[in-house]
Design a protein around this motif. Sequence first.
Motif: not given
Length: 435
Positions: A150-153, A136-139, A34-37, A161-166
């Motif tokens: 793809d999501a990060a780009g 902030v988008i969580g994927v 969120r700070r990065a956004t 900003a994106v928070l990824l959980r693979g």
Amino acid sequence: MEMESAIMTAGEERAETGQLTETEGMTDLARRARRATVELAVCPASTRDKALWAAAAALRESSQAILEANTQDLSLSSATSEAFLDRLRLTPERVEAMARGLEDMADLQDPVGRVLEEWTRPNGLRIRRVATPVGVIGVIYESRPNVGADAAGLCIKSGNAVLLRGGSESIHTARAIHKAMQAGLRAAGLPEDAVLIAPDADRKHVAEMLSAAGLIDLLIPRGGRSLVERVQREARVPVLAHAEGLCHTYIHAAADHNMARRIVANAKMRRVGICGATETLLVDAAIAPAILPLIVSDLQELGCTFKADNAARKIVPSLPAATEQDFDTEWLDAILNIAVVDGVDEALEHIRQHSSSHTEAIITADEVAATRFMNGTDSAVVMWNASTQFCDGGEFGFGAEIGIATGRFHARGPVGVEQLTTFRYEVIGTGQVRS
């Protein structure tokens, strides 16, 4: 970097990996994102594009490391389905496709700051609706490691900003790809916390993301039915749902037979493990005796097996019988359901009963029939004389996609950079006061 081997300070590890430290949780990552956004939302489009170009270069430079990580994931996988392994597997060509996708995104028009609509009120107030990042988008995704790139780009391009959980199946590959994405951010002078990734596939990370109201603005699940249903059921954060890809292709009585054979072979067998693959073939009764045996022969040569209704089995007796449940199954494999239908209306009724509202297609030379089919299909994407495997953000000109939205609100179909924006209203006056 494995959690148990971490020896850096929290600040050093953040700079190096953008992952959790031993004392952080996913909510901490969300706060960092969120700070990065703040910086992402106001930086010039050229800076975000520079990050994408640099990330594409980093993917190419680290291709060997990414492929080695992918080999490790494949060796650890207990899966036996070739379709599943195909979703997990990367090749040099697929890494290159990820890099090209980022470059394609960089070439797109900036989605942030677009004036979507503008008008002037009788009192002289000028009002305009302007596109802004979501935040902030969580994927949450499973086996397909390219989803992370793809999501990060897409999020970088759209100022999010994106928070990824693979998933556990692709954890090593996901980390290697994530490292390249952060290299792109560094090269552009953007905060690395704009792209963060969970350190492992522990389910507790999903639970934290689902409850991160106020920190994560939008959740996008990419995976099987159980994952999507859990996210929809438990999330306290808005969800952009990506349902199953129960796609149908209908061969109408006025279809060109050679075109139909070519399209069906591609729609089913090009890549059987993607959500745009056709799972059910509907054939018009008027031409089924002539074309169905040819299509079955074509697909058998490609390694496909079948589940067929009684009408289809009367034409090709060797076809195995289908159950009602088969027509509700997303096989993600070289298995095709077949049903014979009597005209457009019966095809539409079958789709209404069994579709997941993803993608449907009609093959016909009859424009009236095509229009009737397209208007009668309540799915996110409907196609005329084309393979359902074209349901893809890259094929739509979006550079890539973060998923296929099958809900009714915010976005439908492939979700690209424009769909990852919301809007604000700007009101410009000359001193007006309200009476």
